[in-house]
Design an enzyme around this catalytic site. Structure first.
Site, PDB file in Angstrom:
ATOM      1  N   PRO A   1       0.795  -1.225   0.000  1.00  0.00           N
ATOM      2  CA  PRO A   1       0.000   0.000   0.000  1.00  0.00           C
ATOM      3  C   PRO A   1       0.831   1.281   0.000  1.00  0.00           C
ATOM      4  CG  PRO A   1      -0.906  -1.553   1.566  1.00  0.00           C
ATOM      5  CD  PRO A   1       0.380  -2.150   1.063  1.00  0.00           C
ATOM      6  N   ASN A   2       0.357   2.228  -0.782  1.00  0.00           N
ATOM      7  CA  ASN A   2       0.888   3.593  -0.861  1.00  0.00           C
ATOM      8  C   ASN A   2       2.214   3.728  -1.615  1.00  0.00           C
ATOM      9  OD1 ASN A   2      -1.268   4.820   0.726  1.00  0.00           O
ATOM     10  ND2 ASN A   2      -0.383   3.692   2.446  1.00  0.00           N
TER      11      ASN A   2
ATOM     12  N   ARG B   1       5.243  11.069  -2.321  1.00  0.00           N
ATOM     13  CA  ARG B   1       4.847  10.730  -0.955  1.00  0.00           C
ATOM     14  C   ARG B   1       6.020  10.943   0.001  1.00  0.00           C
ATOM     15  NH1 ARG B   1       4.656   4.617   1.433  1.00  0.00           N
ATOM     16  NH2 ARG B   1       3.767   5.141   3.451  1.00  0.00           N
TER      17      ARG B   1
ATOM     18  N   TYR C   1      11.069   8.940   1.977  1.00  0.00           N
ATOM     19  CA  TYR C   1      11.160   7.850   1.001  1.00  0.00           C
ATOM     20  C   TYR C   1      11.936   8.216  -0.272  1.00  0.00           C
ATOM     21  CZ  TYR C   1       7.613   5.880   4.070  1.00  0.00           C
ATOM     22  OH  TYR C   1       6.952   5.393   5.167  1.00  0.00           O
TER      23      TYR C   1
ATOM     24  N   ASN D   1       8.356  -5.252  -0.644  1.00  0.00           N
ATOM     25  CA  ASN D   1       8.223  -4.113   0.262  1.00  0.00           C
ATOM     26  C   ASN D   1       6.736  -4.062   0.612  1.00  0.00           C
ATOM     27  OD1 ASN D   1       7.897  -1.738   1.607  1.00  0.00           O
ATOM     28  ND2 ASN D   1       9.288  -0.564   0.285  1.00  0.00           N
TER      29      ASN D   1
ATOM     30  N   ALA E   1       2.934  -0.567   4.870  1.00  0.00           N
ATOM     31  CA  ALA E   1       2.454  -0.670   6.250  1.00  0.00           C
ATOM     32  C   ALA E   1       1.987  -2.079   6.607  1.00  0.00           C
ATOM     33  CB  ALA E   1       1.334   0.341   6.493  1.00  0.00           C
TER      34      ALA E   1
ATOM     35  N   GLU F   1      12.753  -9.136   2.258  1.00  0.00           N
ATOM     36  CA  GLU F   1      11.928  -7.995   2.664  1.00  0.00           C
ATOM     37  C   GLU F   1      12.767  -6.734   2.460  1.00  0.00           C
ATOM     38  OE1 GLU F   1      11.117  -8.203   6.827  1.00  0.00           O
ATOM     39  OE2 GLU F   1       9.981  -6.332   6.884  1.00  0.00           O
TER      40      GLU F   1
ATOM     41  N   HIS G   1      12.849  -2.343   2.601  1.00  0.00           N
ATOM     42  CA  HIS G   1      12.252  -1.063   2.999  1.00  0.00           C
ATOM     43  C   HIS G   1      13.183   0.062   2.582  1.00  0.00           C
ATOM     44  CE1 HIS G   1       9.261  -3.094   5.382  1.00  0.00           C
ATOM     45  NE2 HIS G   1      10.219  -3.845   5.872  1.00  0.00           N
TER      46      HIS G   1
ATOM     47  N   ARG H   1      12.175   4.584  13.429  1.00  0.00           N
ATOM     48  CA  ARG H   1      10.986   5.434  13.311  1.00  0.00           C
ATOM     49  C   ARG H   1      10.003   5.165  14.468  1.00  0.00           C
ATOM     50  NH1 ARG H   1       8.920   5.014   7.361  1.00  0.00           N
ATOM     51  NH2 ARG H   1       7.796   6.899   8.030  1.00  0.00           N
TER      52      ARG H   1
HETATM   53  C1  DQA Z   1       8.187   1.244   4.182  1.00  0.00           C
HETATM   54  C2  DQA Z   1       8.172   1.416   5.701  1.00  0.00           C
HETATM   55  C3  DQA Z   1       6.774   1.186   6.256  1.00  0.00           C
HETATM   56  O1  DQA Z   1       6.767   1.398   7.662  1.00  0.00           O
HETATM   57  C4  DQA Z   1       5.785   2.154   5.627  1.00  0.00           C
HETATM   58  O2  DQA Z   1       4.481   1.885   6.094  1.00  0.00           O
HETATM   59  C5  DQA Z   1       5.841   2.163   4.145  1.00  0.00           C
HETATM   60  C6  DQA Z   1       7.148   2.118   3.491  1.00  0.00           C
HETATM   61  C7  DQA Z   1       9.565   1.616   3.575  1.00  0.00           C
HETATM   62  O3  DQA Z   1       9.809   1.244   2.428  1.00  0.00           O
HETATM   63  O4  DQA Z   1      10.364   2.290   4.229  1.00  0.00           O
HETATM   64  O5  DQA Z   1       4.820   2.279   3.476  1.00  0.00           O
HETATM   65  O6  DQA Z   1       7.931  -0.123   3.881  1.00  0.00           O
END
Ligand code: DQA
Length: 150
Positions: free
Chosen positions: A11-12, A19, A24, A75, A78, A99, A101, A108
């Site tokens: 998501p997102n 964003r 990011y 990735n 959330a 995984e 990020h 954080r």
């Molecule tokens: C994320 C870190 C997550 O906590 C966050 O919700 C994201 C992006 C990252 O790539 O740093 O959407 O996965």
């Protein structure tokens, strides 16, 4: 299990580029997919990418990778922190799982400190920004090479 690496974005992540760029970065998701694709190609691997804002779509994609894809780079956005159906789907997948990020969630907010994906991942790359996608694919290639030697 072949040469396909399934790259999943939660998501997102479709909003990357605009964003919270201070967290990011300014690269878009397409930029990261292009990086992963070219690094994978150098190792003879092919990237398939799916981004979804819906957990079930990602679960379906993990199911579709079973017996077909050599690795999953994910990735989870959330969903990292509460996506138990994603956890269970990955637990039922027997290839390499990395995984990734962009940020380092451990530095954080406290709610980001738990990953429900980490226990079912081969390993995690976090905190290296967009370079994390290159590192994740390199990790996949290294791991697959080790497995080939067994
Ligand atoms: C994320 C870190 C997550 O906590 C966050 O919700 C994201 C992006 C990252 O790539 O740093 O959407 O996965």
């Amino acid at each position: 299990m072949g040469t396909i690496v399934l790259l999943l974005s939660g998501p997102n992540l479709n909003l990357l580029g605009t964003r919270e760029p201070e967290v990011y970065g300014s690269a878009t998701l397409d930029d990261h997919v292009a990086t992963a694709t070219s690094v994978a190609a150098a190792h003879g691997l092919t990237v398939e990418h799916l981004q979804s804002n819906h957990e079930g779509d990602l679960v379906d994609a993990v199911h579709g990778a079973r017996g077909r894809c050599a690795a999953i780079v994910i990735n989870p956005g959330a969903l990292t922190h509460y996506g138990w159906s994603l956890h269970d789907a990955l637990a039922a997948y027997d290839g390499v799982v990395v995984e990734v990020h962009l940020s380092n969630p451990m530095t954080r907010e406290p709610w980001r400190h738990t990953s429900v994906v980490a226990p079912v991942a081969t390993g995690t790359v976090a905190g290296f920004g967009g370079d994390g996608y290159r590192l994740a694919i390199e990790a996949v290639a290294a791991r697959l090479a080790v497995e080939d030697l067994r």
